[in-house]
Design a protein around this motif. Structure first.
Motif, PDB file in Angstrom:
ATOM      1  N   ALA A  73      -1.773   8.052 -12.747  1.00 19.64           N
ATOM      2  CA  ALA A  73      -1.515   6.608 -12.805  1.00 19.64           C
ATOM      3  C   ALA A  73      -2.794   5.795 -12.669  1.00 19.64           C
ATOM      4  O   ALA A  73      -3.707   6.158 -11.927  1.00 19.64           O
ATOM      5  N   ASP A  74      -2.841   4.710 -13.388  1.00 23.21           N
ATOM      6  CA  ASP A  74      -3.921   3.735 -13.287  1.00 23.21           C
ATOM      7  C   ASP A  74      -3.600   2.842 -12.081  1.00 23.21           C
ATOM      8  O   ASP A  74      -2.654   2.049 -12.122  1.00 23.21           O
ATOM      9  N   ASP A  75      -4.383   2.993 -11.010  1.00 24.40           N
ATOM     10  CA  ASP A  75      -4.091   2.256  -9.775  1.00 24.40           C
ATOM     11  C   ASP A  75      -4.135   0.744  -9.968  1.00 24.40           C
ATOM     12  O   ASP A  75      -3.353   0.008  -9.365  1.00 24.40           O
ATOM     13  N   ASP A  76      -5.044   0.264 -10.808  1.00 26.26           N
ATOM     14  CA  ASP A  76      -5.147  -1.171 -11.042  1.00 26.26           C
ATOM     15  C   ASP A  76      -3.884  -1.690 -11.721  1.00 26.26           C
ATOM     16  O   ASP A  76      -3.332  -2.723 -11.323  1.00 26.26           O
ATOM     17  N   GLU A  77      -3.414  -0.961 -12.721  1.00 23.30           N
ATOM     18  CA  GLU A  77      -2.192  -1.360 -13.415  1.00 23.30           C
ATOM     19  C   GLU A  77      -0.993  -1.292 -12.467  1.00 23.30           C
ATOM     20  O   GLU A  77      -0.165  -2.204 -12.420  1.00 23.30           O
ATOM     21  N   ALA A  78      -0.918  -0.209 -11.687  1.00 26.17           N
ATOM     22  CA  ALA A  78       0.188  -0.055 -10.737  1.00 26.17           C
ATOM     23  C   ALA A  78       0.176  -1.188  -9.716  1.00 26.17           C
ATOM     24  O   ALA A  78       1.230  -1.733  -9.371  1.00 26.17           O
ATOM     25  N   ALA A  79      -1.002  -1.563  -9.238  1.00 26.19           N
ATOM     26  CA  ALA A  79      -1.118  -2.644  -8.252  1.00 26.19           C
ATOM     27  C   ALA A  79      -0.615  -3.960  -8.833  1.00 26.19           C
ATOM     28  O   ALA A  79       0.112  -4.707  -8.160  1.00 26.19           O
ATOM     29  N   LYS A  80      -0.968  -4.240 -10.073  1.00 27.18           N
ATOM     30  CA  LYS A  80      -0.527  -5.482 -10.711  1.00 27.18           C
ATOM     31  C   LYS A  80       0.994  -5.505 -10.869  1.00 27.18           C
ATOM     32  O   LYS A  80       1.630  -6.533 -10.625  1.00 27.18           O
ATOM     33  N   ILE A  81       1.570  -4.365 -11.245  1.00 26.68           N
ATOM     34  CA  ILE A  81       3.017  -4.285 -11.405  1.00 26.68           C
ATOM     35  C   ILE A  81       3.711  -4.446 -10.054  1.00 26.68           C
ATOM     36  O   ILE A  81       4.717  -5.154  -9.928  1.00 26.68           O
ATOM     37  N   LEU A  82       3.153  -3.808  -9.029  1.00 19.96           N
ATOM     38  CA  LEU A  82       3.725  -3.935  -7.681  1.00 19.96           C
ATOM     39  C   LEU A  82       3.689  -5.379  -7.194  1.00 19.96           C
ATOM     40  O   LEU A  82       4.651  -5.862  -6.594  1.00 19.96           O
ATOM     41  N   LYS A  88       0.819  -1.216   0.000  1.00 21.01           N
ATOM     42  CA  LYS A  88       0.000   0.000   0.000  1.00 21.01           C
ATOM     43  C   LYS A  88       0.851   1.265   0.000  1.00 21.01           C
ATOM     44  O   LYS A  88       0.507   2.248  -0.670  1.00 21.01           O
ATOM     45  N   THR A  89       1.948   1.244   0.729  1.00 25.47           N
ATOM     46  CA  THR A  89       2.843   2.399   0.761  1.00 25.47           C
ATOM     47  C   THR A  89       3.399   2.680  -0.624  1.00 25.47           C
ATOM     48  O   THR A  89       3.412   3.829  -1.078  1.00 25.47           O
ATOM     49  N   ASN A  90       3.828   1.642  -1.308  1.00 27.49           N
ATOM     50  CA  ASN A  90       4.377   1.835  -2.640  1.00 27.49           C
ATOM     51  C   ASN A  90       3.312   2.240  -3.647  1.00 27.49           C
ATOM     52  O   ASN A  90       3.590   3.010  -4.576  1.00 27.49           O
ATOM     53  N   LEU A  91       2.084   1.783  -3.474  1.00 30.44           N
ATOM     54  CA  LEU A  91       0.991   2.203  -4.339  1.00 30.44           C
ATOM     55  C   LEU A  91       0.706   3.698  -4.133  1.00 30.44           C
ATOM     56  O   LEU A  91       0.482   4.435  -5.104  1.00 30.44           O
ATOM     57  N   LYS A  92       0.743   4.157  -2.888  1.00 28.23           N
ATOM     58  CA  LYS A  92       0.574   5.590  -2.607  1.00 28.23           C
ATOM     59  C   LYS A  92       1.682   6.414  -3.246  1.00 28.23           C
ATOM     60  O   LYS A  92       1.437   7.489  -3.798  1.00 28.23           O
ATOM     61  N   ILE A  93       2.905   5.924  -3.160  1.00 32.47           N
ATOM     62  CA  ILE A  93       4.042   6.648  -3.746  1.00 32.47           C
ATOM     63  C   ILE A  93       3.845   6.799  -5.251  1.00 32.47           C
ATOM     64  O   ILE A  93       4.116   7.864  -5.818  1.00 32.47           O
ATOM     65  N   VAL A  94       3.346   5.756  -5.905  1.00 35.35           N
ATOM     66  CA  VAL A  94       3.056   5.852  -7.338  1.00 35.35           C
ATOM     67  C   VAL A  94       2.029   6.958  -7.582  1.00 35.35           C
ATOM     68  O   VAL A  94       2.183   7.773  -8.493  1.00 35.35           O
ATOM     69  N   ASP A  95       0.993   7.020  -6.752  1.00 34.01           N
ATOM     70  CA  ASP A  95      -0.030   8.064  -6.904  1.00 34.01           C
ATOM     71  C   ASP A  95       0.562   9.462  -6.717  1.00 34.01           C
ATOM     72  O   ASP A  95       0.184  10.399  -7.403  1.00 34.01           O
ATOM     73  N   TRP A  96       1.480   9.607  -5.764  1.00 32.01           N
ATOM     74  CA  TRP A  96       2.113  10.911  -5.539  1.00 32.01           C
ATOM     75  C   TRP A  96       3.007  11.283  -6.715  1.00 32.01           C
ATOM     76  O   TRP A  96       3.029  12.422  -7.152  1.00 32.01           O
ATOM     77  N   ASP A  97       3.778  10.313  -7.206  1.00 32.97           N
ATOM     78  CA  ASP A  97       4.738  10.579  -8.282  1.00 32.97           C
ATOM     79  C   ASP A  97       4.070  10.711  -9.648  1.00 32.97           C
ATOM     80  O   ASP A  97       4.547  11.453 -10.503  1.00 32.97           O
ATOM     81  N   VAL A  98       2.999   9.958  -9.846  1.00 32.08           N
ATOM     82  CA  VAL A  98       2.311   9.935 -11.136  1.00 32.08           C
ATOM     83  C   VAL A  98       0.809  10.072 -10.879  1.00 32.08           C
ATOM     84  O   VAL A  98       0.079   9.072 -10.827  1.00 32.08           O
ATOM     85  N   PRO A  99       0.320  11.309 -10.699  1.00 30.74           N
ATOM     86  CA  PRO A  99      -1.089  11.521 -10.332  1.00 30.74           C
ATOM     87  C   PRO A  99      -2.098  10.873 -11.292  1.00 30.74           C
ATOM     88  O   PRO A  99      -3.173  10.464 -10.870  1.00 30.74           O
TER      89      PRO A  99
END
Length: 69
Positions: free
Chosen positions: A37-46, A24-35
């Motif tokens: 960002a597709d959260d579903d795609e980011a979650a799958k990559i994470l 969850k922390t890394n998913l939040k960081i993606v949101d901060w760095d790339v507003p």
């Protein structure tokens, strides 16, 4: 019951929560760095990244890297 097993079983939920917190922390960081960002795609990559890390740890355990840790 072996002491190691007993200890890890008693902390199983805590360990799982820590893994989820890492995710969850890394998913939040993606949101901060790339507003945008597709959260579903980011979650799958994470998940893939975390799995890759777990696979490396499994390989290291199998090769004895943690035998005298």
């Amino acid at each position: 019951m072996d002491a190691v097993i007993k200890d890890l079983v008693s902390r199983k939920d805590e360990i799982k929560k820590e893994l989820e917190l890492l995710f969850k922390t890394n998913l939040k960081i993606v949101d901060w760095d790339v507003p945008e960002a597709d959260d579903d795609e980011a979650a799958k990559i994470l998940v893939d990244i975390l799995q890759e890390g777990l696979d490396k740890i499994k390989k290291d355990v199998k090769s004895g890297a943690y035998k005298n840790y």
